[in-house]
Design a protein around this motif. Sequence first.
Motif, PDB file in Angstrom:
ATOM      1  N   SER A  73       0.860  -1.197   0.000  1.00  0.00           N
ATOM      2  CA  SER A  73       0.000   0.000   0.000  1.00  0.00           C
ATOM      3  C   SER A  73       0.886   1.234   0.000  1.00  0.00           C
ATOM      4  CB  SER A  73      -0.910   0.015   1.242  1.00  0.00           C
ATOM      5  OG  SER A  73      -0.142   0.268   2.399  1.00  0.00           O
ATOM      6  N   GLY A  74       0.272   2.377  -0.244  1.00  0.00           N
ATOM      7  CA  GLY A  74       1.022   3.634  -0.175  1.00  0.00           C
ATOM      8  C   GLY A  74       1.563   3.872   1.226  1.00  0.00           C
ATOM      9  N   LEU A  75       0.766   3.543   2.242  1.00  0.00           N
ATOM     10  CA  LEU A  75       1.233   3.779   3.619  1.00  0.00           C
ATOM     11  C   LEU A  75       2.342   2.808   4.020  1.00  0.00           C
ATOM     12  CD1 LEU A  75      -1.978   4.874   5.569  1.00  0.00           C
ATOM     13  CD2 LEU A  75      -0.059   6.266   4.797  1.00  0.00           C
ATOM     14  N   TYR A  98      -2.084  14.228   3.465  1.00  0.00           N
ATOM     15  CA  TYR A  98      -3.014  13.095   3.478  1.00  0.00           C
ATOM     16  C   TYR A  98      -3.204  12.630   4.932  1.00  0.00           C
ATOM     17  CZ  TYR A  98      -4.796   8.393   2.741  1.00  0.00           C
ATOM     18  OH  TYR A  98      -5.549   7.255   2.791  1.00  0.00           O
ATOM     19  N   SER A 101      -1.159   9.714   6.242  1.00  0.00           N
ATOM     20  CA  SER A 101       0.279   9.996   6.372  1.00  0.00           C
ATOM     21  C   SER A 101       0.543  10.700   7.699  1.00  0.00           C
ATOM     22  CB  SER A 101       0.757  10.895   5.223  1.00  0.00           C
ATOM     23  OG  SER A 101       0.513  10.269   3.983  1.00  0.00           O
ATOM     24  N   GLU A 141       3.726  16.855  -0.216  1.00  0.00           N
ATOM     25  CA  GLU A 141       2.747  16.419  -1.205  1.00  0.00           C
ATOM     26  C   GLU A 141       2.451  17.640  -2.043  1.00  0.00           C
ATOM     27  OE1 GLU A 141      -0.219  14.141   1.712  1.00  0.00           O
ATOM     28  OE2 GLU A 141      -1.253  15.096   0.058  1.00  0.00           O
ATOM     29  N   ASN A 145      -3.666  17.689  -0.406  1.00  0.00           N
ATOM     30  CA  ASN A 145      -4.935  17.020  -0.239  1.00  0.00           C
ATOM     31  C   ASN A 145      -5.582  17.488   1.060  1.00  0.00           C
ATOM     32  OD1 ASN A 145      -6.950  15.103  -0.080  1.00  0.00           O
ATOM     33  ND2 ASN A 145      -5.578  13.436   0.447  1.00  0.00           N
ATOM     34  N   ASP A 170       5.460  12.908  -2.090  1.00  0.00           N
ATOM     35  CA  ASP A 170       4.303  12.054  -2.356  1.00  0.00           C
ATOM     36  C   ASP A 170       3.650  12.598  -3.628  1.00  0.00           C
ATOM     37  OD1 ASP A 170       1.761  10.921  -2.485  1.00  0.00           O
ATOM     38  OD2 ASP A 170       1.484  10.903  -0.314  1.00  0.00           O
ATOM     39  N   THR A 172       1.334  11.199  -5.496  1.00  0.00           N
ATOM     40  CA  THR A 172       0.079  10.490  -5.787  1.00  0.00           C
ATOM     41  C   THR A 172      -0.914  11.354  -6.558  1.00  0.00           C
ATOM     42  OG1 THR A 172       0.335   9.181  -3.779  1.00  0.00           O
ATOM     43  CG2 THR A 172      -1.870   9.304  -4.702  1.00  0.00           C
ATOM     44  N   PHE A 173      -1.101  12.612  -6.121  1.00  0.00           N
ATOM     45  CA  PHE A 173      -2.134  13.463  -6.714  1.00  0.00           C
ATOM     46  C   PHE A 173      -1.805  13.887  -8.139  1.00  0.00           C
ATOM     47  CE2 PHE A 173      -5.484  15.517  -3.883  1.00  0.00           C
ATOM     48  CZ  PHE A 173      -5.676  14.349  -3.174  1.00  0.00           C
ATOM     49  N   SER A 192       0.862   6.332  -3.904  1.00  0.00           N
ATOM     50  CA  SER A 192      -0.168   5.371  -3.595  1.00  0.00           C
ATOM     51  C   SER A 192      -0.668   4.946  -4.977  1.00  0.00           C
ATOM     52  CB  SER A 192      -1.291   6.009  -2.776  1.00  0.00           C
ATOM     53  OG  SER A 192      -2.396   5.113  -2.768  1.00  0.00           O
ATOM     54  N   THR A 194      -2.649   2.827  -5.652  1.00  0.00           N
ATOM     55  CA  THR A 194      -4.093   2.623  -5.522  1.00  0.00           C
ATOM     56  C   THR A 194      -4.866   3.642  -6.371  1.00  0.00           C
ATOM     57  OG1 THR A 194      -3.545   2.157  -3.205  1.00  0.00           O
ATOM     58  CG2 THR A 194      -5.880   2.391  -3.737  1.00  0.00           C
ATOM     59  N   LYS A 195      -4.282   4.805  -6.594  1.00  0.00           N
ATOM     60  CA  LYS A 195      -4.988   5.938  -7.191  1.00  0.00           C
ATOM     61  C   LYS A 195      -4.741   5.965  -8.709  1.00  0.00           C
ATOM     62  CE  LYS A 195      -5.626   6.457  -2.799  1.00  0.00           C
ATOM     63  NZ  LYS A 195      -4.877   7.380  -1.954  1.00  0.00           N
ATOM     64  N   VAL A 204      -5.125  -2.027  -3.989  1.00  0.00           N
ATOM     65  CA  VAL A 204      -4.372  -1.160  -3.069  1.00  0.00           C
ATOM     66  C   VAL A 204      -2.890  -1.508  -3.235  1.00  0.00           C
ATOM     67  CG1 VAL A 204      -3.931  -0.667  -0.621  1.00  0.00           C
ATOM     68  CG2 VAL A 204      -6.279  -0.912  -1.447  1.00  0.00           C
ATOM     69  N   HIS A 205      -2.064  -0.498  -3.437  1.00  0.00           N
ATOM     70  CA  HIS A 205      -0.662  -0.756  -3.782  1.00  0.00           C
ATOM     71  C   HIS A 205       0.137   0.535  -3.577  1.00  0.00           C
ATOM     72  CE1 HIS A 205       2.244  -3.102  -6.421  1.00  0.00           C
ATOM     73  NE2 HIS A 205       2.793  -1.910  -6.422  1.00  0.00           N
ATOM     74  N   LEU A 325      -9.481   8.205  -4.860  1.00  0.00           N
ATOM     75  CA  LEU A 325      -9.395   9.106  -6.008  1.00  0.00           C
ATOM     76  C   LEU A 325      -8.627   8.407  -7.121  1.00  0.00           C
ATOM     77  CD1 LEU A 325      -6.225  10.939  -6.053  1.00  0.00           C
ATOM     78  CD2 LEU A 325      -7.009  10.660  -3.739  1.00  0.00           C
TER      79      LEU A 325
HETATM   80  C1  LIG Z   1      -4.234   7.291  -0.646  1.00  0.00           C
HETATM   81  C2  LIG Z   1      -3.038   8.117  -0.371  1.00  0.00           C
HETATM   82  C3  LIG Z   1      -1.996   7.629   0.412  1.00  0.00           C
HETATM   83  C4  LIG Z   1      -2.034   6.268   1.070  1.00  0.00           C
HETATM   84  O1  LIG Z   1      -2.009   5.227   0.165  1.00  0.00           O
HETATM   85  P1  LIG Z   1      -2.687   3.778   0.411  1.00  0.00           P
HETATM   86  O2  LIG Z   1      -2.423   3.083  -0.860  1.00  0.00           O
HETATM   87  O3  LIG Z   1      -4.136   4.023   0.691  1.00  0.00           O
HETATM   88  O4  LIG Z   1      -1.994   3.203   1.595  1.00  0.00           O
HETATM   89  C5  LIG Z   1      -0.882   8.423   0.591  1.00  0.00           C
HETATM   90  N1  LIG Z   1      -0.822   9.661   0.060  1.00  0.00           N
HETATM   91  C6  LIG Z   1      -1.817  10.169  -0.678  1.00  0.00           C
HETATM   92  C7  LIG Z   1      -1.680  11.543  -1.239  1.00  0.00           C
HETATM   93  C8  LIG Z   1      -2.962   9.431  -0.912  1.00  0.00           C
HETATM   94  O5  LIG Z   1      -3.963   9.952  -1.631  1.00  0.00           O
END
Ligand SMILES: *Cc1c(COP(=O)(O)O)cnc(C)c1O
Length: 381
Positions: A73-75, A98, A101, A141, A145, A170, A172-173, A192, A194-195, A204-205, A325
């Motif tokens: 997962s991202g975490l 986040y 985090s 980030e 977020n 981070d 992710t966004f 993450s 996952t997004k 989830v990854h 997201l």
């Molecule tokens: C969702 C998210 C995470 C955590 O990731 P997971 O895959 O849910 O563990 C971390 N940072 C941001 C910006 C996220 O949106």
Amino acid sequence: MKFATKVIHAGIEPDPSTGAIMTPIFQTSTYCQTAPGEHKGYEYARTQNPTRSVLEANLAALENGTDAICFSSGLAAQDAVIKLLSAGDEIVAVNDLYGGSYRQMVRVWGQWGLKSKFVDLYDAQNLEKEIGPDTKLVWIETPTNPMLNIVDIAAICAIARKHGALICVDNTFASPYLQNPLDMGADIVLHSATKYLGGHSDVVHGCLVVKDKSLAERLKFIQNACGAVPGPQDCFLILRGIKTLHLRVQRACENAAKIAEYLASHEKVGKVYWPGFASHRNHEIAKKQMRMFGAMVSFDLKNNSLESATTVLSNTHLFSLAESLGGVESLIGHPASMTHASIPREERLKVGLTDSLIRLSVGVEDVDDLIADLEKALRSS
Ligand SMILES: *Cc1c(COP(=O)(O)O)cnc(C)c1O
């Protein structure tokens, strides 16, 4: 290779044993050796898995790094980065973070003697005031977020480097399609997956990408020693999602731009947060470091009432009310009660995260339908 070619080809070859064009899912926990210690580079699947190796090579290419390291997962990826530190060290993080985090830094790592400080980094110079001799990691980030602030990655990296702190972004966004922090001086990029990377809300990854071999070795040691690895099927799904990353993110950003304009001119809508507006405080920095302005949009209602916000949140049909997201489908969320509930209310209000703030993850549906859906929900509020 350009980006649209990398997503489909970087690190990916047809399977040598069969010619299968898609990377096989190597659903195995161990690998046969011909004699003790004689093997094909794979010994035990926590340490190495061929499906994961292909994904890691692809991710490294997308972020212009040398190595990628995948997690469950991202975490879990964040957890591995923080394990580079020791008790007494300090993390300086952006204050609009986040929720998960923040929770991990304060409530898990706080117990192990790590200090965390959360700083408004709208102005990168604020880091210069807060960074100290114990600061070993700077965490940002951008876009943030859920307030969609923009942090100047290059300026933050320069300050962190001068003080000898590692810098993790981070990403992710934005996704690697919109910005590549390693090129701007970051040591570690986190996703993450996952997004946007997965992109279909079905896995989830998480992953880290670095550009320094010795840092990669330290993180791979932690990945193997602590064991939060993803399964091969999840790696396959992320590889599959990445193949359309550029198409999905581009369309989602185009849709988000139209939705942000629509909301900004709506009589019931208060402030709209989207870095593409020329009036956004760090619009110039967004233009400098991003290729498009992202597909996340947050907004307040003019009457600032929680009740009206709840009505909007309960009356969209194409926008599903859900956390997360970055998928092809549009989502609507209420950060104060959902993604950011783990942050104390006073902390939330300090960054402008009011009780009536609504966050949209804009998907790739037809934008006219999305706007009609929002219009109906806003009219009912
Ligand atoms: C969702 C998210 C995470 C955590 O990731 P997971 O895959 O849910 O563990 C971390 N940072 C941001 C910006 C996220 O949106």
